[in-house]
Scaffold this active site. Structure first.
Site, PDB file in Angstrom:
ATOM      1  N   GLU A 215       0.860  -1.240   0.011  1.00 39.85           N
ATOM      2  CA  GLU A 215      -0.011   0.191  -0.004  1.00 39.85           C
ATOM      3  C   GLU A 215       0.759   1.459  -0.022  1.00 39.85           C
ATOM      4  OE1 GLU A 215      -2.538  -1.015   3.157  1.00 39.85           O
ATOM      5  OE2 GLU A 215      -1.027   0.045   4.845  1.00 39.85           O
ATOM      6  N   HIS A 250       7.693   0.882  14.643  1.00 41.67           N
ATOM      7  CA  HIS A 250       5.920   0.131  14.330  1.00 41.67           C
ATOM      8  C   HIS A 250       5.635  -0.202  15.561  1.00 41.67           C
ATOM      9  CE1 HIS A 250       6.917   1.761  10.512  1.00 41.67           C
ATOM     10  NE2 HIS A 250       7.749   0.624  10.094  1.00 41.67           N
ATOM     11  N   LYS A 252       3.944   0.019  19.590  1.00 43.56           N
ATOM     12  CA  LYS A 252       3.469   1.037  20.295  1.00 43.56           C
ATOM     13  C   LYS A 252       4.284   1.033  21.687  1.00 43.56           C
ATOM     14  CE  LYS A 252      -0.959  -0.010  18.397  1.00 43.56           C
ATOM     15  NZ  LYS A 252      -2.149  -0.870  18.753  1.00 43.56           N
TER      16      LYS A 252
HETATM   17  P1  ADP Z   1       0.832  -4.436  13.110  1.00 37.47           P
HETATM   18  O1  ADP Z   1      -0.465  -5.378  13.027  1.00 37.47           O
HETATM   19  O2  ADP Z   1       2.091  -5.157  12.824  1.00 37.47           O
HETATM   20  O3  ADP Z   1       0.764  -3.883  14.291  1.00 37.47           O
HETATM   21  P2  ADP Z   1      -0.177  -2.513  11.485  1.00 37.47           P
HETATM   22  O4  ADP Z   1      -0.926  -2.644  10.127  1.00 37.47           O
HETATM   23  O5  ADP Z   1      -1.304  -2.200  12.796  1.00 37.47           O
HETATM   24  O6  ADP Z   1       0.642  -3.404  11.948  1.00 37.47           O
HETATM   25  O7  ADP Z   1       0.649  -1.050  11.742  1.00 37.47           O
HETATM   26  C1  ADP Z   1       1.482  -1.004  12.637  1.00 37.47           C
HETATM   27  C2  ADP Z   1       2.168   0.672  12.398  1.00 37.47           C
HETATM   28  O8  ADP Z   1       2.867   0.401  11.118  1.00 37.47           O
HETATM   29  C3  ADP Z   1       0.997   1.875  12.031  1.00 37.47           C
HETATM   30  O9  ADP Z   1       0.803   2.197  13.467  1.00 37.47           O
HETATM   31  C4  ADP Z   1       1.828   2.891  11.579  1.00 37.47           C
HETATM   32  O10 ADP Z   1       2.571   3.270  12.377  1.00 37.47           O
HETATM   33  C5  ADP Z   1       2.746   1.867  10.635  1.00 37.47           C
HETATM   34  N1  ADP Z   1       1.892   1.785   9.132  1.00 37.47           N
HETATM   35  C6  ADP Z   1       1.478   0.612   8.765  1.00 37.47           C
HETATM   36  N2  ADP Z   1       0.843   0.896   7.382  1.00 37.47           N
HETATM   37  C7  ADP Z   1       1.211   2.088   7.077  1.00 37.47           C
HETATM   38  C8  ADP Z   1       1.234   2.985   6.022  1.00 37.47           C
HETATM   39  N3  ADP Z   1       0.458   2.430   4.874  1.00 37.47           N
HETATM   40  N4  ADP Z   1       1.703   4.224   5.905  1.00 37.47           N
HETATM   41  C9  ADP Z   1       2.573   4.634   6.903  1.00 37.47           C
HETATM   42  N5  ADP Z   1       2.606   3.648   8.123  1.00 37.47           N
HETATM   43  C10 ADP Z   1       2.059   2.729   8.167  1.00 37.47           C
END
Ligand code: ADP
Length: 468
Positions: A215, A250, A252
């Protein structure tokens, strides 16, 4: 109220008296406490390496599982956990977060064994366990998703095709990913080959499946997530949002509730979350995650389980999310049994912050530290909540599990007050014998970007002064 809840659950023909907690550490203890308050019996399970862990001693009964397996594998031993549940006469299993929390097979096997799985249905786990399917469900429910491949991508050519249309940077992600792993940013064509194959092998290694999707990479968004509760009778409410933008790689680190969004924005996002959950007839607690830019908000995923940071939502709403999960699984109704106010009467109060205190050394690239905790004195007082695992003097921190030691949460009337309180809380900890990330978190909460509520997901990784 509890006797009424028990009464009405019994009325509905479902009895829940004993719960097996298929987890360890702080979340196992959190769940045991919820059961105790509901006057339900608890069964703990533990890996051999956890034989002195606090969670096993807090439960009414405790049994070793996964004999002969590696520590993490023991907690993934579905058949052995179900064996213990049957032998102890447990009515239900609470999976916590991580381990088997989002495992469809586990939910299915619980059902086959006549044990209630405290969580959504296996069909809902199947949708939200796979980020590609989750994005489709969100899209179908009318939510905006980040422009990306409509399904899995298998070749470099497909990636190039996408970038021709959408440009760089892009993000390649594992469909089954979680915990910030299996995710890579690709800034230009020269990085495609290496990043793609690395993400693939990381996905295979961590999640047992190399399926990837891509994406657009959003620059400096905020991570905002909405806590939802849904019962088995079609009632759904949101408990407002959390801002989890303070992340390292990425993952928290510090969470805040509510966010600094305007009221209008907040309502729009919360309502979108509810409409998605309604569209799949979701049951139990779940979180809908979004990335929010100055102008838009985009769905990223649903976590179909209790989250580490559920604590701060509990603090600002006064609603016990774990008790709600248990009672919802027993058939309780949100409004009549749980006495949760209807959405238009549901409010939040003040501001809460959570710091994840880990046994990681910030001076050594956050390497997990192990060994014996020599001194442990914890903070307390007005507006402070601590959810710990093996956090006491004499505890031995092993290298086998994740490094979360204690979740330090504070609540105050204003955000500023919460920041001041968190400073006091972090200062009040006395932890010796093991390194923790407390000095680093002190730097974060006193940084102007954090205090102003402006921190974006790249804040930590792009602010080197936080590391000194
Ligand atoms: P996980 O399931 O591993 O926690 P997430 O899809 O929830 O992964 O994404 C975790 C973090 O990665 C998000 O909070 C953001 O900081 C970053 N992130 C994910 N997708 C994107 C994106 N398309 N663009 C920018 N940052 C992203």
């Amino acid at each position: 109220m509890i006797s009424e809840i028990h009464y009405s659950i019994q009325e509905s023909g479902i009895l829940m008296k004993k719960i097996l907690i298929a987890n360890r550490g702080e979340i196992a203890i959190r769940i045991i406490r919820a059961c105790q308050e509901l006057k339900m019996k608890t069964v703990a399970v533990y890996a051999k390496e956890d034989e002195f862990s606090v969670h096993r001693f807090k439960a009414d009964e405790a049994y070793q599982i996964g004999a002969g397996k590696k520590p993490i594998e023991a907690y993934l031993d579905i058949d052995d956990i179900i064996r213990v549940a049957k032998e102890t006469g447990a009515d239900a299993v609470h999976p916590g977060y991580g381990f088997l929390a989002e495992n469809e097979t586990f939910a299915q096997k619980c059902e086959e064994a006549g044990i209630i799985f405290i969580g959504p249905t296996k069909e809902q786990l199947a949708i939200f366990g796979d980020k590609v399917k989750a994005k489709k469900a969100a899209h179908d429910a009318g939510l905006q998703t980040i422009p990306g491949s409509d399904g899995p991508v298998y070749s470099l050519e497909e990636v190039q095709e996408f970038t021709k249309k959408h440009g760089y940077p892009i993000m390649v992600k594992a469909a089954l990913g979680g915990g910030g792993r299996g995710m890579r940013i690709i800034n230009d064509e020269s990085e495609i080959k290496e990043s793609f194959s690395r993400a693939q092998s990381e996905a295979k290694q961590s999640f047992g499946d190399e399926e990837l999707y891509i994406e657009k990479y959003l620059k400096n968004p905020k991570h905002i997530e909405v806590q939802v509760l849904a019962d088995q009778h079609g009632n759904v409410v949101h408990l407002f949002e959390r801002d989890c933008s303070v992340q390292r790689r990425h993952q928290k680190v510090i969470e805040v509730a509510p966010s600094s969004l305007s009221n209008e924005r907040r309502l729009e996002i919360c309502e979108a979350a509810v409409s998605l959950m309604k569209s799949v007839h979701y049951q139990n607690a779940g979180t809908v995650e979004f990335l929010v830019t100055a102008t838009d908000f985009y769905f990223i995923e649903v976590n179909p389980r209790v989250q580490v940071e559920h604590t701060i939502t509990e603090m600002i709403t006064g609603i016990d999310i774990v008790q709600s999960q248990i009672l919802i699984a027993a058939g309780a109704d949100l409004f009549n049994d749980l006495e949760i106010p209807r959405q238009d009467k549901l409010n939040f109060h003040g501001h809460a912050i959570q710091c994840r205190v880990t046994t990681e050394d910030p001076e050594n690239n956050f390497m997990p530290d192990t060994g014996k905790i020599e001194t442990y004195r914890s903070p307390g007082g007005f507006g402070v909540r601590l959810d710990g695992g093996n956090a006491y003097a004499g505890a031995v921190i092993s290298p086998y599990f994740d490094s979360l030691l204690v979740k330090a949460c504070v609540q105050a009337r204003t955000f500023n007050g919460a920041v001041l309180k968190m400073n006091r809380v972090l200062d009040e900890f006395r932890i010796r014998g093991i390194k923790t990330n407390i000095p680093f978190m002190r730097n974060v909460i006193n940084h102007p970007d954090f205090i102003s509520g402006k921190a974006h997901t790249t804040f930590i990784d792009s602010t080197p002064e936080l590391f000194h």
